[in-house]
Design a protein around this motif. Structure first.
Motif, PDB file in Angstrom:
ATOM      1  N   ALA A 104     -61.020   4.701 -24.838  1.00  0.00           N
ATOM      2  CA  ALA A 104     -59.758   4.362 -24.170  1.00  0.00           C
ATOM      3  C   ALA A 104     -58.572   4.935 -24.934  1.00  0.00           C
ATOM      4  O   ALA A 104     -57.618   5.444 -24.330  1.00  0.00           O
ATOM      5  CB  ALA A 104     -59.632   2.841 -24.040  1.00  0.00           C
ATOM      6  N   HIS A 105     -58.614   4.871 -26.252  1.00  0.00           N
ATOM      7  CA  HIS A 105     -57.529   5.443 -27.058  1.00  0.00           C
ATOM      8  C   HIS A 105     -57.436   6.948 -26.855  1.00  0.00           C
ATOM      9  O   HIS A 105     -56.345   7.499 -26.663  1.00  0.00           O
ATOM     10  CB  HIS A 105     -57.737   5.133 -28.540  1.00  0.00           C
ATOM     11  CG  HIS A 105     -56.732   5.793 -29.429  1.00  0.00           C
ATOM     12  ND1 HIS A 105     -56.954   7.025 -30.020  1.00  0.00           N
ATOM     13  CD2 HIS A 105     -55.483   5.418 -29.798  1.00  0.00           C
ATOM     14  CE1 HIS A 105     -55.889   7.363 -30.725  1.00  0.00           C
ATOM     15  NE2 HIS A 105     -54.982   6.408 -30.618  1.00  0.00           N
ATOM     16  N   ASP A 106     -58.567   7.625 -26.887  1.00  0.00           N
ATOM     17  CA  ASP A 106     -58.558   9.080 -26.744  1.00  0.00           C
ATOM     18  C   ASP A 106     -58.056   9.504 -25.368  1.00  0.00           C
ATOM     19  O   ASP A 106     -57.313  10.491 -25.242  1.00  0.00           O
ATOM     20  CB  ASP A 106     -59.959   9.645 -26.990  1.00  0.00           C
ATOM     21  CG  ASP A 106     -60.384   9.523 -28.453  1.00  0.00           C
ATOM     22  OD1 ASP A 106     -59.513   9.247 -29.299  1.00  0.00           O
ATOM     23  OD2 ASP A 106     -61.588   9.686 -28.736  1.00  0.00           O
ATOM     24  N   GLU A 107     -58.440   8.763 -24.325  1.00  0.00           N
ATOM     25  CA  GLU A 107     -57.953   9.082 -22.982  1.00  0.00           C
ATOM     26  C   GLU A 107     -56.442   8.921 -22.905  1.00  0.00           C
ATOM     27  O   GLU A 107     -55.742   9.791 -22.369  1.00  0.00           O
ATOM     28  CB  GLU A 107     -58.643   8.178 -21.950  1.00  0.00           C
ATOM     29  CG  GLU A 107     -60.106   8.513 -21.723  1.00  0.00           C
ATOM     30  CD  GLU A 107     -60.824   7.477 -20.881  1.00  0.00           C
ATOM     31  OE1 GLU A 107     -61.955   7.766 -20.433  1.00  0.00           O
ATOM     32  OE2 GLU A 107     -60.266   6.378 -20.670  1.00  0.00           O
ATOM     33  N   ALA A 108     -55.933   7.819 -23.434  1.00  0.00           N
ATOM     34  CA  ALA A 108     -54.487   7.594 -23.392  1.00  0.00           C
ATOM     35  C   ALA A 108     -53.744   8.586 -24.273  1.00  0.00           C
ATOM     36  O   ALA A 108     -52.663   9.069 -23.912  1.00  0.00           O
ATOM     37  CB  ALA A 108     -54.178   6.162 -23.821  1.00  0.00           C
ATOM     38  N   GLU A 109     -54.319   8.921 -25.412  1.00  0.00           N
ATOM     39  CA  GLU A 109     -53.707   9.922 -26.295  1.00  0.00           C
ATOM     40  C   GLU A 109     -53.599  11.263 -25.582  1.00  0.00           C
ATOM     41  O   GLU A 109     -52.639  12.020 -25.793  1.00  0.00           O
ATOM     42  CB  GLU A 109     -54.546  10.065 -27.575  1.00  0.00           C
ATOM     43  CG  GLU A 109     -54.003  11.049 -28.590  1.00  0.00           C
ATOM     44  CD  GLU A 109     -52.762  10.544 -29.303  1.00  0.00           C
ATOM     45  OE1 GLU A 109     -52.023  11.396 -29.830  1.00  0.00           O
ATOM     46  OE2 GLU A 109     -52.517   9.321 -29.330  1.00  0.00           O
ATOM     47  N   GLY A 110     -54.567  11.545 -24.711  1.00  0.00           N
ATOM     48  CA  GLY A 110     -54.538  12.786 -23.945  1.00  0.00           C
ATOM     49  C   GLY A 110     -53.652  12.733 -22.710  1.00  0.00           C
ATOM     50  O   GLY A 110     -53.580  13.711 -21.970  1.00  0.00           O
TER      51      GLY A 110
ATOM     52  N   LEU B  60     -54.766  -3.341 -23.744  1.00  0.00           N
ATOM     53  CA  LEU B  60     -54.571  -2.460 -24.902  1.00  0.00           C
ATOM     54  C   LEU B  60     -54.597  -0.996 -24.477  1.00  0.00           C
ATOM     55  O   LEU B  60     -55.063  -0.649 -23.387  1.00  0.00           O
ATOM     56  CB  LEU B  60     -55.676  -2.695 -25.934  1.00  0.00           C
ATOM     57  CG  LEU B  60     -55.955  -4.130 -26.374  1.00  0.00           C
ATOM     58  CD1 LEU B  60     -57.028  -4.134 -27.462  1.00  0.00           C
ATOM     59  CD2 LEU B  60     -54.701  -4.811 -26.865  1.00  0.00           C
ATOM     60  N   HIS B  61     -54.112  -0.144 -25.374  1.00  0.00           N
ATOM     61  CA  HIS B  61     -54.180   1.312 -25.206  1.00  0.00           C
ATOM     62  C   HIS B  61     -53.540   1.773 -23.886  1.00  0.00           C
ATOM     63  O   HIS B  61     -54.080   2.642 -23.185  1.00  0.00           O
ATOM     64  CB  HIS B  61     -55.627   1.799 -25.299  1.00  0.00           C
ATOM     65  CG  HIS B  61     -56.188   1.730 -26.701  1.00  0.00           C
ATOM     66  ND1 HIS B  61     -55.396   1.786 -27.824  1.00  0.00           N
ATOM     67  CD2 HIS B  61     -57.475   1.623 -27.145  1.00  0.00           C
ATOM     68  CE1 HIS B  61     -56.163   1.717 -28.897  1.00  0.00           C
ATOM     69  NE2 HIS B  61     -57.421   1.613 -28.523  1.00  0.00           N
ATOM     70  N   THR B  62     -52.394   1.186 -23.576  1.00  0.00           N
ATOM     71  CA  THR B  62     -51.621   1.628 -22.403  1.00  0.00           C
ATOM     72  C   THR B  62     -50.212   1.969 -22.872  1.00  0.00           C
ATOM     73  O   THR B  62     -49.257   1.236 -22.587  1.00  0.00           O
ATOM     74  CB  THR B  62     -51.584   0.532 -21.324  1.00  0.00           C
ATOM     75  OG1 THR B  62     -51.035  -0.678 -21.881  1.00  0.00           O
ATOM     76  CG2 THR B  62     -52.983   0.245 -20.796  1.00  0.00           C
TER      77      THR B  62
END
Length: 519
Positions: free
Chosen positions: A353-359, A398-400
């Protein structure tokens, strides 16, 4: 309108930290006025009835209390109570094709149940023993660090000596938290449950070299010297109502509907300009305390604001006619939702989820956590609703990060809400939407707030609930003896942007008052 032209202290914003500062200063004989933009005091620590015609007072933005020092409640004589939860957390998962989960108790008498839940999930004793060792370490840090939060800032070395445990110091204060999580635990789900405390409102990975995840984790595990997260009886608004009453009783003025528009200072005296719906005015003060963010304060001073650190949470409030049934039938929903109900928060799932949002893409399986206030404290519901078995649910995603919402806040918020509820439904025996109550106009009782909504409603830059990146609680960061100083000697931070600010604690307000009083 303020009752006089000059005060010992003008406080910008009427959040809980501002009210703490006002109460302390007024009790010390200082003349104080609080200027609050909104029509009521409390800031993010308020209770509201968000659903038309429904008698339920929800803690709308912030919802649990851990970091509030007992000394503030005692010093100010607050009529306010906290209630312990008997469940710390429940985390559902599919294992070997069947629904199961990890149920962690809270408090004496729950140890054997927690041990059994670990054994059922992991097939042995190892992870439970690692859990006991890991949280034994954080408990000792809590006992030693938490009392310093209402004292003058120690140096880094002084705090290190106070912790007096080099291995634990390294894992929390020096190395990315992911290293300690992976060293202590083997099970993906257990690793994820531990890591979530490092990610609440903070967009970071487990191995982020900035250690922002470590700082977030620290403040989530040291509250009260125990790390417990407690339920405010009557909702969060009961706390800020008690603070406002204490401040007024001590002689402080609280002027709502007063928006501060500028601050001028020569370092000794300051002038604060404000406007209301139908007037403008100014007040002079020896000190100005800002409960607003450092970015907002810089703008008021006519200075270049620091870059905001974006928030990264989706906040959802729900009112249910009944608690949903679980696919894991070994757990009573009243236990599962009484603590923190973790959703899609396995260690690898959090990393994806972090990597998707970071991208730049909303997470496909958004991680979140839920708790039910009304199971511990039914007083927030009208008597009829409580009798009928209605309940509140508060979800924190989280991670939004705010960047995801900049193009189309409404569309992305709705997309993430649907995806988040789908992750919850995967562990329920009935969809959550079938349990939602309806308001007086027949609409489902659910509301969602993105970081941009918090930026708009509460003036939180980037929607960051901490006013920026959290800081380790030691001196040497240009913020003075109490962690509240600015570049101007008579202007202090008293909100979440102070060192040791963030969360519902009152610590920023206490420390700013101590700085003004020369302690």
């Amino acid at each position: 309108m303020p009752a006089r032209d000059a005060y010992d202290a003008v406080i910008i914003g009427g959040g809980h930290n501002a009210l703490v500062a006002a109460a302390y200063l007024a009790r010390a004989g200082r003349t104080v006025v609080v200027l609050e933009r909104l029509d009521g005091a409390g800031g993010a620590a308020v209770s509201t009835r968000p659903f038309a015609g429904v008698d339920a007072r929800l803690s709308r933005y912030s919802y649990l209390v851990s970091l509030l020092p007992r000394t503030i409640v005692t010093d100010l004589g607050l009529d306010f109570r906290l209630r312990k939860r008997t469940v710390s957390s429940y985390t559902p998962v599919q294992r070997a094709g069947r629904p199961t989960g990890l149920l962690v108790g809270s408090g004496p008498g729950t140890e054997e149940g927690t041990r059994a839940s670990f054994a059922a999930l992991t097939g042995g004793e190892r992870e439970y023993e690692a859990w006991q060792d890991f949280y034994g370490r954080t408990r000792r840090v809590a006992e030693r660090v938490f009392p310093t939060l209402t004292e003058p800032l120690p140096t880094r070395e002084e705090l290190r000596r106070r912790v007096d445990d080099e291995e634990t110091w390294r894992m929390i204060f020096e190395e990315p938290l992911g290293a300690a999580v992976e060293e202590h635990f083997q099970d993906d789900l257990v690793r994820g449950v531990v890591l979530t405390d490092a990610l609440i409102g903070t967009f970071a990975g487990a191995h982020d070299p900035s250690l922002r995840q470590n700082r977030c984790f620290l403040y989530h595990v040291i509250g009260g010297g125990t790390g417990d997260w407690d339920v405010p009886v009557g909702g969060m608004g009961a706390f800020t109502d008690a603070l406002a009453a204490a401040a007024r009783a001590a002689g402080a003025e609280i002027a709502t509907g007063h928006e501060v528009v500028s601050v001028e200072t020569d370092g000794r005296e300051a002038e604060v300009a404000y406007r209301t719906r139908d007037a403008e005015g100014t007040v002079a003060a020896r000190h100005v305390l800002s409960g607003a963010s450092p970015q907002e304060l810089a703008t008021l001073l006519g200075e270049d604001p620091p870059a905001p650190a974006e928030g990264a949470q989706l906040k959802v409030n729900m009112l249910l006619e009944r608690l949903p049934r679980l696919r894991d039938t070994s757990v009573d929903p009243r236990d599962a939702f009484a603590g923190t109900f973790h959703i899609a928060e396995g260690y690898e799932a959090l990393a994806r989820a972090h990597d998707e949002a970071e991208g730049g893409a909303p997470p496909g399986a958004p991680p979140s956590e839920i708790y039910c206030h009304s199971l511990t404290d039914p007083t927030i519901l009208g008597p009829d609703l409580a009798r009928r078995g209605w309940h509140t649910l508060t979800l924190f995603g989280l991670h939004t990060p705010a960047r995801l919402f900049r193009h189309d806040n409404t569309a992305v918020r709705e997309q993430l809400l649907r995806a988040t509820l789908a992750q919850l439904d995967a562990h329920l025996a009935e969809p959550i939407e079938s349990c939602l109550a309806k308001d007086a106009e027949g609409r489902p009782c659910i509301e969602a707030k993105s970081p941009l909504d918090l930026e708009r409603d509460l003036r939180l830059p980037g929607g960051n609930i901490f006013h920026g990146d959290l800081a380790f609680p030691w001196a040497g960061q240009g913020t003075g003896r109490w962690g509240v100083a600015t570049a101007h000697p008579n202007i202090l931070l008293c909100g979440a942007g102070a060192v040791r600010g963030g969360g519902v604690s009152g610590i920023g307000g206490h420390n700013a008052a101590m700085a003004v009083l020369g302690h």
